[in-house]
Write a protein that holds these residues in place. Structure first.
Motif, short mmCIF file in Angstrom:
data_model
loop_
_atom_site.label_atom_id
_atom_site.label_comp_id
_atom_site.label_asym_id
_atom_site.label_seq_id
_atom_site.Cartn_x
_atom_site.Cartn_y
_atom_site.Cartn_z
N ILE A 79 0.86 -1.18 0.00
CA ILE A 79 0.00 0.00 0.00
C ILE A 79 0.90 1.23 0.00
O ILE A 79 1.75 1.37 0.87
CB ILE A 79 -0.93 0.03 1.22
CG1 ILE A 79 -1.87 -1.18 1.21
CG2 ILE A 79 -1.74 1.33 1.25
CD1 ILE A 79 -2.74 -1.29 2.45
N LEU A 80 0.73 2.09 -0.97
CA LEU A 80 1.51 3.32 -1.07
C LEU A 80 0.68 4.46 -0.51
O LEU A 80 -0.41 4.77 -1.02
CB LEU A 80 1.87 3.62 -2.53
CG LEU A 80 2.62 2.52 -3.29
CD1 LEU A 80 2.74 2.92 -4.77
CD2 LEU A 80 4.00 2.30 -2.69
N LYS A 81 1.15 5.08 0.56
CA LYS A 81 0.45 6.23 1.14
C LYS A 81 1.46 7.36 1.31
O LYS A 81 1.99 7.63 2.38
CB LYS A 81 -0.17 5.85 2.49
CG LYS A 81 -0.98 6.99 3.14
CD LYS A 81 -2.18 7.36 2.29
CE LYS A 81 -2.99 8.49 2.92
NZ LYS A 81 -2.34 9.81 2.73
N PRO A 82 1.76 8.05 0.21
CA PRO A 82 2.75 9.14 0.26
C PRO A 82 2.18 10.37 0.95
O PRO A 82 0.96 10.47 1.17
CB PRO A 82 3.03 9.43 -1.21
CG PRO A 82 1.74 9.06 -1.89
CD PRO A 82 1.20 7.88 -1.14
N HIS A 83 3.06 11.29 1.26
CA HIS A 83 2.63 12.57 1.80
C HIS A 83 1.76 13.30 0.78
O HIS A 83 1.94 13.15 -0.44
CB HIS A 83 3.86 13.42 2.15
CG HIS A 83 3.57 14.65 2.94
ND1 HIS A 83 3.05 15.80 2.37
CD2 HIS A 83 3.73 14.93 4.26
CE1 HIS A 83 2.89 16.72 3.30
NE2 HIS A 83 3.30 16.22 4.46
N PHE A 84 0.83 14.05 1.28
CA PHE A 84 -0.08 14.88 0.47
C PHE A 84 0.68 15.68 -0.60
O PHE A 84 0.26 15.75 -1.75
CB PHE A 84 -0.79 15.82 1.45
CG PHE A 84 -1.89 16.66 0.88
CD1 PHE A 84 -3.14 16.12 0.63
CD2 PHE A 84 -1.70 18.02 0.66
CE1 PHE A 84 -4.17 16.90 0.15
CE2 PHE A 84 -2.73 18.81 0.17
CZ PHE A 84 -3.97 18.24 -0.09
#
Length: 356
Positions: free
Chosen positions: A201-206
Motif C-alpha cells: 500500500i503506497l500512502k505518500p505525503h499529500f
C-alpha cells in the motif's frame, strides 16, 4: 463555546477529528475553515472531505481572509495545525491552540512554537520537556496524540484488502514516505516485483501527489501502482490510520508515520537513505541535520534500519517473521515521544478547552 478549526491542508484533519467528535458531545459551536489552492481538482477534493463532516464550513482564499473572519467571529478558541502569524491580533478576541499536525523528527516540530499560541498540546514526556526548556514562557500541555484515538478505540474506518484489489493471503507492507527528505526516488523501479510476495500500500505525503516540484515522486508512485500487488492511496484518502489498521509492516523515512505505527505496536522499517537537494549535500549537509531533530536517532532503537534499498528485503523478512521483536522498545519510546496511548487524548484536549 465556539471553536474554529483552521485546516490549512487536508492532512491536518485526522488530528482534529477525534477532538471534534468529543466536542460534539458538549454545547459547542464548531466551524471548519479550509483554503483554496491553484488546483481546482484539489479544491473539489478538499471541499468534499470537509463537507463530509457535516459541520459549518467556510473556504477562504488566503490567510488574510481567514484572519478577517477570525477577528469578526470572536470564537472562544481557534485551533491551528501549524504556526501562523498575527497571533497578537487574534489574542485580542480569541484564545488559540496549536495541535501540531505530526509528531515526526523534523525540527519544525519545535520551531513552530517560536510564536506562542495560548496553549500547545504536545505528545509525550520527552517532547514536553524539550519544549519547556526551549520556550520557558510557553504553555504546553501533554495530552497525547489525539489522532491515534480512533485506532486505539477500534473506531477507525478501515478497508478490506480485497476492496483495494489486494490478496488477503499475503502480508501487507505500508510504504508511507514523507515528501522531503524522502526515500521515494532512491527506491528501484522494480519495487513491486522485488516484493511480489507482499501486498504494497503506497500512502505518500499529500505534497508528493499535489506539488509540481515533486512530480518525479508522483510519476514513480503511479508507475508502481500499475502492478497487481500495489494500491496507491489517492489525495482524497487523507487518513493514514485507515491503512495502518490493515497493514503488517510500515516502511517509511523521516515521517511522523514511524511513531504512529510503532504506537500501535507494529513493526517499522526505517529507510535511512534520502534523495537530497544539492543544497543539502556535501558542505551543506549541516542544513539536513538542522532540518531533522534529535528524535530521528531514536529510530535506530525503534525500527529495523535499511541503509539503502538493497537492505530493505532482509529488513522486511525480519519484521514479518518477528513482529514482536521490538515490542518493549516500542512501548517505552511511544511513552516518551507520543505520550499516553489510551484512547482518551482528545478527551483531555476538550477538558482543557472547556475548563479554560
Amino acid at each position: 463555546m465556539k471553536v474554529i478549526f483552521d485546516i490549512q491542508h487536508l492532512y491536518y484533519l485526522p488530528q482534529y477529528l477525534p477532538v471534534i467528535d468529543v466536542l460534539k458531545q458538549h454545547d459547542t459551536d464548531i466551524e471548519l475553515i479550509g483554503y483554496k489552492t491553484d488546483d481546482e481538482d484539489l479544491n473539489r477534493i478538499v471541499e468534499k472531505a470537509l463537507q463530509a463532516t457535516n459541520l459549518p464550513l467556510k473556504i477562504v482564499q488566503n490567510w488574510q481572509e481567514a484572519l478577517t473572519h477570525y477577528l469578526a467571529q470572536k470564537a472562544d478558541w481557534i485551533v491551528f495545525g501549524n504556526a501562523v502569524s498575527d497571533l497578537e491580533q487574534l489574542h485580542e478576541v480569541s484564545k488559540t491552540v496549536l495541535m501540531q499536525h505530526g509528531v515526526g523528527p523534523k525540527s519544525c516540530y519545535y520551531d513552530v512554537s517560536k510564536n506562542p499560541t495560548t496553549v500547545r498540546f504536545v505528545e509525550g514526556e520527552k517532547r514536553l520537556g524539550n519544549l519547556q526548556a526551549m520556550f520557558p514562557s510557553g504553555n504546553f500541555v501533554d495530552s497525547g496524540y489525539a489522532k491515534l484515538d480512533p485506532a486505539i478505540n477500534n473506531q477507525t474506518a478501515t478497508r478490506s484488502l480485497a476492496s483495494l484489489g489486494l490478496d488477503e493471503t499475503k502480508p501487507t507492507l505500508l510504504y508511507a514516505p514523507t515528501f522531503y527528505p524522502s526515500s521515494i526516488e532512491l527506491f528501484a523501479k522494480s519495487f513491486p516485483d522485488d516484493f511480489a510476495n507482499y501486498n504494497i500500500i503506497l500512502k505518500p505525503h499529500f505534497f508528493s501527489l499535489t506539488k509540481p516540484r515533486y512530480k518525479k515522486q508522483k510519476a514513480l508512485l503511479e508507475n508502481w501502482a500499475k502492478q497487481d500487488n500495489v494500491y496507491l492511496a489517492g489525495v482524497e484518502e487523507y487518513n493514514l490510520l485507515e491503512f495502518m489498521a490493515i497493514s503488517d509492516v510500515l516502511i517509511s523515512d523521516a515521517s511522523s508515520a514511524i511513531f504512529e505505527f510503532a504506537a500501535l505496536d507494529k513493526p517499522v522499517i526505517w529507510c535511512d537513505f534520502y534523495k537530497l537537494r544539492w543544497s543539502y549535500r556535501g558542505i551543506f549537509a549541516f542544513r539536513f541535520k538542522k532540518r531533522i531533530d534529535e528524535s530521528i536517532e531514536v529510530f535506530h532503537q525503534l525500527c529495523e534500519r535499511a541503509a539503502n534499498y538493497k537492505a530493505l528485503a532482509k529488513c522486511v523478512t525480519n519484521a514479518v517473521e518477528n513482529p514482536q521483536a521490538k515490542h518493549a522498545i516500542r512501548v517505552d519510546i511511544t511513552k516518551e515521544y507520543v505520550g499516553d496511548v489510551d484512547g482518551n487524548c482528545a478527551q483531555r484536549v476538550v477538558d482543557y478547552l472547556i475548563k479554560h
